[in-house]
Design a protein around this motif. Structure first.
Motif, PDB file in Angstrom:
ATOM      1  N   ILE A 191      18.920 -17.507 -64.376  1.00  0.00           N
ATOM      2  CA  ILE A 191      17.510 -17.271 -64.057  1.00  0.00           C
ATOM      3  C   ILE A 191      16.694 -17.977 -65.131  1.00  0.00           C
ATOM      4  O   ILE A 191      16.786 -17.639 -66.308  1.00  0.00           O
ATOM      5  CB  ILE A 191      17.150 -15.770 -64.043  1.00  0.00           C
ATOM      6  CG1 ILE A 191      18.044 -15.000 -63.066  1.00  0.00           C
ATOM      7  CG2 ILE A 191      15.683 -15.575 -63.687  1.00  0.00           C
ATOM      8  CD1 ILE A 191      17.841 -13.493 -63.117  1.00  0.00           C
ATOM      9  N   ASN A 198      12.775 -18.231 -62.496  1.00  0.00           N
ATOM     10  CA  ASN A 198      13.273 -18.871 -61.280  1.00  0.00           C
ATOM     11  C   ASN A 198      14.782 -18.650 -61.162  1.00  0.00           C
ATOM     12  O   ASN A 198      15.555 -19.214 -61.941  1.00  0.00           O
ATOM     13  CB  ASN A 198      12.985 -20.378 -61.307  1.00  0.00           C
ATOM     14  CG  ASN A 198      11.517 -20.676 -61.535  1.00  0.00           C
ATOM     15  OD1 ASN A 198      10.656 -20.177 -60.825  1.00  0.00           O
ATOM     16  ND2 ASN A 198      11.227 -21.496 -62.544  1.00  0.00           N
ATOM     17  N   ARG A 201      20.299 -19.096 -56.616  1.00  0.00           N
ATOM     18  CA  ARG A 201      20.845 -18.268 -55.539  1.00  0.00           C
ATOM     19  C   ARG A 201      22.345 -18.063 -55.745  1.00  0.00           C
ATOM     20  O   ARG A 201      23.056 -18.951 -56.223  1.00  0.00           O
ATOM     21  CB  ARG A 201      20.617 -18.913 -54.178  1.00  0.00           C
ATOM     22  CG  ARG A 201      19.180 -19.016 -53.731  1.00  0.00           C
ATOM     23  CD  ARG A 201      19.106 -19.299 -52.230  1.00  0.00           C
ATOM     24  NE  ARG A 201      20.108 -20.291 -51.820  1.00  0.00           N
ATOM     25  CZ  ARG A 201      19.880 -21.600 -51.739  1.00  0.00           C
ATOM     26  NH1 ARG A 201      18.680 -22.083 -52.046  1.00  0.00           N
ATOM     27  NH2 ARG A 201      20.832 -22.419 -51.358  1.00  0.00           N
ATOM     28  N   HIS A 315       9.964  -3.677 -59.390  1.00  0.00           N
ATOM     29  CA  HIS A 315       9.786  -4.595 -58.270  1.00  0.00           C
ATOM     30  C   HIS A 315       9.143  -3.893 -57.072  1.00  0.00           C
ATOM     31  O   HIS A 315       8.216  -4.426 -56.439  1.00  0.00           O
ATOM     32  CB  HIS A 315      11.133  -5.196 -57.868  1.00  0.00           C
ATOM     33  CG  HIS A 315      11.020  -6.327 -56.889  1.00  0.00           C
ATOM     34  ND1 HIS A 315      10.969  -6.122 -55.522  1.00  0.00           N
ATOM     35  CD2 HIS A 315      10.927  -7.665 -57.074  1.00  0.00           C
ATOM     36  CE1 HIS A 315      10.853  -7.288 -54.911  1.00  0.00           C
ATOM     37  NE2 HIS A 315      10.825  -8.244 -55.825  1.00  0.00           N
ATOM     38  N   THR A 319       5.452  -4.852 -55.806  1.00  0.00           N
ATOM     39  CA  THR A 319       5.340  -5.355 -54.436  1.00  0.00           C
ATOM     40  C   THR A 319       4.347  -4.517 -53.630  1.00  0.00           C
ATOM     41  O   THR A 319       3.512  -5.051 -52.883  1.00  0.00           O
ATOM     42  CB  THR A 319       6.715  -5.354 -53.751  1.00  0.00           C
ATOM     43  OG1 THR A 319       7.608  -6.191 -54.500  1.00  0.00           O
ATOM     44  CG2 THR A 319       6.615  -5.871 -52.325  1.00  0.00           C
ATOM     45  N   ASP A 330       4.203 -14.788 -55.686  1.00  0.00           N
ATOM     46  CA  ASP A 330       5.566 -14.276 -55.613  1.00  0.00           C
ATOM     47  C   ASP A 330       5.785 -13.231 -56.699  1.00  0.00           C
ATOM     48  O   ASP A 330       5.139 -13.274 -57.756  1.00  0.00           O
ATOM     49  CB  ASP A 330       6.569 -15.423 -55.793  1.00  0.00           C
ATOM     50  CG  ASP A 330       7.974 -15.059 -55.340  1.00  0.00           C
ATOM     51  OD1 ASP A 330       8.136 -14.032 -54.655  1.00  0.00           O
ATOM     52  OD2 ASP A 330       8.905 -15.816 -55.672  1.00  0.00           O
ATOM     53  N   ARG A 332       9.284 -11.904 -58.487  1.00  0.00           N
ATOM     54  CA  ARG A 332      10.705 -12.234 -58.444  1.00  0.00           C
ATOM     55  C   ARG A 332      11.388 -11.881 -59.765  1.00  0.00           C
ATOM     56  O   ARG A 332      10.744 -11.493 -60.732  1.00  0.00           O
ATOM     57  CB  ARG A 332      10.895 -13.715 -58.129  1.00  0.00           C
ATOM     58  CG  ARG A 332      10.208 -14.664 -59.113  1.00  0.00           C
ATOM     59  CD  ARG A 332      10.458 -16.123 -58.758  1.00  0.00           C
ATOM     60  NE  ARG A 332       9.732 -17.005 -59.665  1.00  0.00           N
ATOM     61  CZ  ARG A 332       8.560 -17.577 -59.414  1.00  0.00           C
ATOM     62  NH1 ARG A 332       7.961 -17.364 -58.252  1.00  0.00           N
ATOM     63  NH2 ARG A 332       7.971 -18.354 -60.314  1.00  0.00           N
ATOM     64  N   GLY A 333      12.696 -12.072 -59.749  1.00  0.00           N
ATOM     65  CA  GLY A 333      13.500 -11.765 -60.919  1.00  0.00           C
ATOM     66  C   GLY A 333      14.580 -10.767 -60.564  1.00  0.00           C
ATOM     67  O   GLY A 333      14.833 -10.477 -59.387  1.00  0.00           O
ATOM     68  N   GLN A 334      15.214 -10.225 -61.571  1.00  0.00           N
ATOM     69  CA  GLN A 334      16.269  -9.244 -61.360  1.00  0.00           C
ATOM     70  C   GLN A 334      16.343  -8.337 -62.574  1.00  0.00           C
ATOM     71  O   GLN A 334      16.199  -8.791 -63.711  1.00  0.00           O
ATOM     72  CB  GLN A 334      17.613  -9.944 -61.135  1.00  0.00           C
ATOM     73  CG  GLN A 334      18.681  -9.038 -60.558  1.00  0.00           C
ATOM     74  CD  GLN A 334      19.793  -9.836 -59.903  1.00  0.00           C
ATOM     75  OE1 GLN A 334      19.944 -11.029 -60.122  1.00  0.00           O
ATOM     76  NE2 GLN A 334      20.593  -9.172 -59.092  1.00  0.00           N
TER      77      GLN A 334
END
Length: 400
Positions: A191, A198, A201, A315, A319, A330, A332-334
């Protein structure tokens, strides 16, 4: 009554766009400046302070080590270095470790490994595939691998030997390397951090692993920012079920003590031999104790699970609050590596957040980045959101 102390550094080089704040001390996920103002820390020194500040087990362990021995030269074995290396090998399913002092040094070592891997195969001018939006450091070699043109300006000529491709595009990778016998490695962040949170995948990661096996290239994954439990697994690439050949680490591994590491798998484990690489401070007893204690406490306190659960909480809430808002491109991330991309530069939010008692970061000009300590609670996450969400909403409304 506290007296205001101006934060200034007239005798240090002007290399950072600093805020007018000097921090004095911290406790858990909170820090205080020299004037007594309190801040909630949602940046953790840019993914460094894994255990927050003044952790009740970590701080005494460092004090104990300082009272014994801080540094020895590498003529001698360091027991905690072997202990930490063995643990990293266990967690990564790799082979051995070289210790250094920073992510830059770990990435520099990875580049050297790749080049020697090529030379050992008779390749005179080895090439490494790197990625758009990548950031690997600021030395000449790592700057050459980095994609940010603004950072590179004024420091040419950069090193040759890098092929740059876009993220998550297998055809582009194959086309850039087809019939090129000089390619020796593919190098990327699972990431991207500085590039704007970013992610690669999972299917792409598995395809790159297969391609590297097919072509006898090294798969080198920079886990400097996204590793050490930040995404909810020890290393972010583990979500794809793959194992790299070379893995640079740093940042969160020492929970604030400078440390870097290069973990190698079987294909890269024996490339370096005595005299090929080294460091004065890398692997010193203090840094090694910090790494051992960081991982021990993370395991004991279930911080990987906390990162995964709290990341989902962030998240979901972000959101719900911002997902449909005009100007938010956007979210995003984890785990606890989160990016909120806006449609315009938003650096002013950094100052506004600190004024409101919250430490965040803006990267890639338009991405609000959250990297809180892995010890953060749900209640503290909600405090972060209660400050940040209104700031973003107001910012977008004002500049609409």
């Amino acid at each position: 009554m506290s007296v205001f102390i101006e934060a200034a550094s007239p005798h240090t080089m002007n290399t950072y766009g600093r805020l007018p704040i000097a921090l004095s001390h911290g406790q858990g996920c909170r820090v205080w400046d020299v004037n007594g103002k309190q801040y909630l820390d949602a940046l953790a020194g840019i993914a460094v302070n894994t255990l927050g500040h003044n952790h009740p087990e970590f701080a005494p362990a460092l004090q104990d080590q300082i009272g014994k021995i801080i540094h020895t030269c590498n003529y001698f074995h360091v027991p905690d270095a072997e202990k930490l290396a063995a643990k990293l090998v266990e967690l990564s399913n790799m082979t051995n470790v070289f210790f250094c002092n920073s992510g830059l040094e770990a990435n520099e070592a990875a580049i050297k490994l790749a080049r020697k891997f090529g030379h050992d195969k008779g390749i005179t001018n080895p090439k490494i595939v790197v990625y758009e939006k990548a950031f690997h450091g600021r030395s000449i070699a790592t700057l050459s691998a980095t994609a940010n043109v603004k950072l590179q300006q004024g420091f040419g000529p950069l090193l040759e030997g890098f092929i740059r491709v876009p993220l998550n595009d297998m055809e582009a990778l194959k086309n850039a390397t087809v019939n090129d016998p000089d390619v020796v490695a593919v190098f990327f962040e699972t990431i991207q951090g500085e590039g704007g949170i970013n992610p690669m995948r999972a299917d792409y990661l598995r395809e790159v692993r297969a391609l590297c096996d097919q072509q006898d290239w090294l798969l080198m994954i920079d886990e400097v920012q996204c590793g050490i439990g930040r995404t909810g697994k020890w290393f972010a690439h583990q979500w794809a079920g793959i194992v790299p050949d070379v893995m640079p680490l740093a940042k969160g591994l020492g929970s604030g003590v400078p440390i870097g590491a290069v973990v190698a798998g079987p294909k890269a484990a024996h490339i370096f031999q005595p005299g090929n690489h080294g460091t004065t401070f890398g692997g010193n007893p203090l840094a090694m104790r910090a790494g051992v204690e960081t991982i021990r406490i993370m395991e004991k306190d279930g911080l990987l699970e906390n990162a995964a659960n709290l990341g989902k909480h962030f998240h979901d809430k972000l959101t719900a609050e911002l997902g449909g808002l005009k100007g938010v491109k956007d979210i995003r991330g984890q785990g606890l590596m989160i990016g909120i991309e806006l449609d315009r530069p938003c650096g002013v939010l950094l100052t506004q957040a600190t004024q409101a008692g919250l430490i965040i970061n803006v990267t890639a000009d338009t991405v609000v980045r959250l990297l809180p300590p892995l010890i953060m609670t749900t209640a503290e996450a909600d405090e972060v959101l209660a400050i940040l969400v209104p700031l973003i909403k107001t910012f977008l409304a004002e500049v609409a």
